[in-house]
Design a protein around this motif. Structure first.
Motif, PDB file in Angstrom:
ATOM      1  N   GLY A 424      49.471   3.746  70.882  1.00  0.00           N
ATOM      2  CA  GLY A 424      48.983   2.369  70.902  1.00  0.00           C
ATOM      3  C   GLY A 424      48.923   1.717  69.538  1.00  0.00           C
ATOM      4  N   TRP A 425      49.052   2.485  68.453  1.00  0.00           N
ATOM      5  CA  TRP A 425      49.083   1.916  67.113  1.00  0.00           C
ATOM      6  C   TRP A 425      50.448   1.260  66.895  1.00  0.00           C
ATOM      7  CZ3 TRP A 425      45.328   3.085  62.983  1.00  0.00           C
ATOM      8  CH2 TRP A 425      44.189   3.724  63.465  1.00  0.00           C
ATOM      9  N   VAL A 426      50.493   0.306  65.969  1.00  0.00           N
ATOM     10  CA  VAL A 426      51.712  -0.489  65.787  1.00  0.00           C
ATOM     11  C   VAL A 426      52.084  -0.553  64.314  1.00  0.00           C
ATOM     12  CG1 VAL A 426      52.783  -2.763  66.058  1.00  0.00           C
ATOM     13  CG2 VAL A 426      51.267  -1.885  67.842  1.00  0.00           C
ATOM     14  N   LEU A 427      53.350  -0.228  64.012  1.00  0.00           N
ATOM     15  CA  LEU A 427      53.943  -0.442  62.689  1.00  0.00           C
ATOM     16  C   LEU A 427      54.763  -1.724  62.739  1.00  0.00           C
ATOM     17  CD1 LEU A 427      55.249   3.055  61.504  1.00  0.00           C
ATOM     18  CD2 LEU A 427      53.531   1.647  60.357  1.00  0.00           C
ATOM     19  N   SER A 428      54.727  -2.499  61.651  1.00  0.00           N
ATOM     20  CA  SER A 428      55.466  -3.758  61.640  1.00  0.00           C
ATOM     21  C   SER A 428      55.876  -4.118  60.225  1.00  0.00           C
ATOM     22  CB  SER A 428      54.610  -4.881  62.236  1.00  0.00           C
ATOM     23  OG  SER A 428      55.254  -6.126  62.118  1.00  0.00           O
ATOM     24  N   ASP A 429      57.032  -4.794  60.122  1.00  0.00           N
ATOM     25  CA  ASP A 429      57.444  -5.363  58.833  1.00  0.00           C
ATOM     26  C   ASP A 429      57.455  -6.886  58.904  1.00  0.00           C
ATOM     27  OD1 ASP A 429      59.612  -5.784  60.486  1.00  0.00           O
ATOM     28  OD2 ASP A 429      61.100  -5.325  58.934  1.00  0.00           O
ATOM     29  N   GLY A 430      56.796  -7.446  59.904  1.00  0.00           N
ATOM     30  CA  GLY A 430      56.716  -8.891  60.051  1.00  0.00           C
ATOM     31  C   GLY A 430      57.735  -9.448  61.012  1.00  0.00           C
ATOM     32  N   THR A 431      58.871  -8.781  61.164  1.00  0.00           N
ATOM     33  CA  THR A 431      59.899  -9.235  62.100  1.00  0.00           C
ATOM     34  C   THR A 431      60.081  -8.276  63.269  1.00  0.00           C
ATOM     35  OG1 THR A 431      61.621  -8.157  60.779  1.00  0.00           O
ATOM     36  CG2 THR A 431      61.162 -10.472  60.296  1.00  0.00           C
TER      37      THR A 431
END
Length: 644
Positions: A424-431
């Motif tokens: 359920g955790w989320v990694l993101s680079d904005g896009t």
């Protein structure tokens, strides 16, 4: 035989013609006849309750003399219920009315409509009623305006037809725990009479009567309701009486809702997108110390949504109350919707708006804020999932050797003493966002998420990466803007991030001793690193005693940071401490030994290796000369002692 049939047919035809002529006469003659002292005044075919107890037919003596009723009869024609009633021998006074009930007449008036005939003792038809389909507890009667449905009035004058243009009581729903001014406005016209005054009556437990003021047809008034005169939610009927010159001409009951004060009730949880087998619900919380009756309150999902649901429940002090979709028929939209608690006047008591939902998550209130929660708590206090704060991004490799789409990675570190499930955790680079599923990280351990799995493409020039827990809170966010070389990772070293030539996915970060260190323009700061402790830090430095704090734009440079290590002269300096304090030592020698060029060498930051070597050997030469001079002084001192 033929002659008998002919005679029977002729008789039937004769009586049919007589009945038809009688009916035509009744329908074409204007009744009542002007010479008749008695008229039909009123009939109640469908009373409230038992028909046999309530049905009646009424006559009126419109003459100026008393009339003996002997020989007068009433005939009702209504199919199988047709019947003739002969009035008893009695006298009806001039101007008065007489009602005959079923127990007197044995006439059962049908509700679909019927005909009533009044015959004089001479046998003449003197009056006629033809009432339409009955209205419950409404009498068909005569007034100055003609025949119409009226309020029943057996034995007295029929009520005057009234045109009720407007009747309002404001507010029409009253909070019974608050003092309230109740305003009355009545616009009324009596067709055959002049309205003189209007009275309002409030039954027990208020037990109050007062007159409205006004002229012509509009009357107004007000009443001060005192809190808790009514002590429970209920519909309370106000009686309105309209009077003519000498009599009551109209009366009507006006319902008003009395309701409890639910300002202490709030929305506490909304469950709009449950999995199969569960139902949607909306939860309320009573944040007061007394029970609150929600009767006449409404629940809905905003303007234009589902049909509002009306409560009839009481919510206990400090208690939670949930209603499901099966109960309310309110359908909450998964792409965003409202939940609203409305007062009986349809004013908003509390409301919440949620955006796109998460399946199996509720939208719950914690303190003054609303958040999505994976712990579903109908009828209970909301429980917030506690997500660990000791998970953070520890290393980023944006430009690996080989395919970027396969070998780029983002490394996470668990600094806590317990394993953590990252589902359920989320990694993101904005896009691009990557949802971690079925991934756990052990205590004090690392895990690298590669681009081949996450599909996150890191820019080689500048980018940022964030880690959010399942609730959406950003736990760790790293930004880099250094134009690094291939296969250099941006790693957490101590308390700061730095570029390293040695990426360490799934392992402790290290910074090699001989690397090109990024330098901040106009701001280079060397920070000493302490020796390793018994419990090693998440990251370590090998073969170097310094790191660099980066606070401005980073550029590539070949400058190195160096620090002189402790040398043998420090041991000599420590052992010569007593000698330096001796008065026999020449001041010039002491000054040379205490020179900043010697004592402060370890505190200098030297940025050129050649200068470092020159200063090093010059310092050693100076030290040698100082030692020779000191030795000579000692020998001279010993010779003087021997001579003495």
């Amino acid at each position: 035989m033929i002659k008998l049939r002919f005679l029977v047919g002729l008789a039937i035809l004769f009586f049919s013609v007589i009945f038809y002529c009688q009916k035509v006469k009744a329908e074409t003659t204007i009744f009542p006849l002007t010479n008749s002292p008695l008229i039909l005044s009123e009939v109640l075919p469908d009373p409230e309750g038992d028909d046999e107890l309530g049905e009646f037919i009424e006559i009126q003596n419109i003459s100026t003399e008393n009339v003996n009723l002997t020989g007068w009869r009433i005939e009702f024609k209504g199919g199988a219920n047709s019947k003739v009633f002969a009035m008893p021998a009695s006298e009806l006074k001039a101007g008065e009315w007489q009602a005959f009930y079923y127990q007197d007449t044995k006439i059962k008036f049908i509700n679909s409509g019927g005909e009533i005939f009044l015959y004089a003792p001479s046998g003449d038809l003197v009056d006629y009623f033809n009432y339409p389909k009955a209205k419950e507890n409404q009498a068909w009667g005569r007034t100055c305006a003609g025949e119409s449905w009226l309020a029943p009035s057996p034995g007295i004058k029929n009520p005057t037809p009234v045109s009720l243009d407007k009747i309002s009581i404001s507010p029409d729903a009253i909070n019974f725990v608050k003092n309230t001014t109740i305003d009355f406005l009545i616009s009324v016209n009596a067709l055959c009479d002049e309205v003189k005054f209007v009275k309002a009556s409030l039954p027990s437990p208020i037990s109050r009567e007062f007159f409205l003021t006004g002229e012509a047809s509009e009357f107004t008034g007000s009443f001060e309701y005192q809190k808790f005169q009514i002590d429970k939610a209920q519909i309370f009927e106000f009686d309105i009486f309209v009077f003519g010159e000498n009599n009551l001409i109209f009366t009507q009951k006006f319902p008003v809702k009395f309701y409890d004060d639910a300002s202490a009730v709030i929305l506490s949880e909304v469950y709009p997108n449950p999995p199969v087998g569960q139902d949607e619900f909306i939860e309320l919380f009573n944040q007061s110390s007394r029970p609150i009756d929600l009767t006449y309150y409404f629940l809905d999902d905003g303007e234009g949504g589902s049909q509002p649901f009306e409560f009839n429940q009481t919510i206990l002090p400090w208690d939670y109350f949930s209603v499901s979709k099966e109960q309310t028929k309110i359908v909450l939209n998964n792409d965003g919707d409202w939940a609203r608690l409305l007062s009986p006047e349809l004013r908003i008591v509390d409301s919440v708006k949620f955006k796109k939902t998460k399946k199996g998550w509720s939208y719950a209130k914690f303190g003054q804020s609303w958040r999505w929660s994976e712990i579903i708590t109908p009828y209970k206090k909301n429980q917030e999932m506690i997500y660990p704060a000791g998970i953070y991004i520890s290393e980023i490799l944006p430009n690996p050797k080989g395919a970027d789409s396969e070998l780029e990675f983002i490394e996470l570190f668990n600094s806590m003493d317990i394993p953590v499930d990252l589902s359920g955790w989320v990694l993101s680079d904005g896009t691009k966002k990557f949802l971690l599923e079925n991934i756990a990280i052990a205590s004090k351990s690392y895990i690298a998420i590669y681009s081949r799995d996450s599909k996150i493409s890191l820019k080689n020039s500048a980018d940022w990466v964030s880690l959010a827990n399942p609730r959406g809170d950003i736990i760790s966010k790293i930004h880099y803007s250094f134009i690094g070389q291939e296969d250099q990772s941006f790693a957490l070293i101590g308390q700061n991030f730095a570029w390293t030539l040695s990426p360490t996915p799934n392992a402790r970060n290290i910074l090699l001793g001989k690397i090109e260190v990024p330098v901040v323009k106009n701001n280079i700061e060397a920070i000493a690193i302490s020796a390793p402790t018994a419990e090693p830090a998440p990251n370590e430095i090998s073969d170097i005693k310094n790191t660099v704090t980066l606070t401005q734009t980073i550029i590539t440079t070949t400058t190195r940071v160096a620090v002189a290590k402790p040398s043998a002269w420090q041991f000599l300096q420590k052992n010569l401490e007593k000698l330096l304090t001796s008065e026999t030592v020449l001041p010039s020698v002491k000054a040379q030994i205490q020179s900043p060029a010697v004592l402060g060498l370890e505190s200098q930051r030297l940025t050129n290796p050649l200068i470092f070597v020159i200063i090093k050997y010059a310092s050693l030469g100076l030290l040698s000369l100082s030692i020779i001079k000191l030795w000579r002084l000692i020998i001279q001192k010993m010779r003087l002692i021997q001579k003495e």
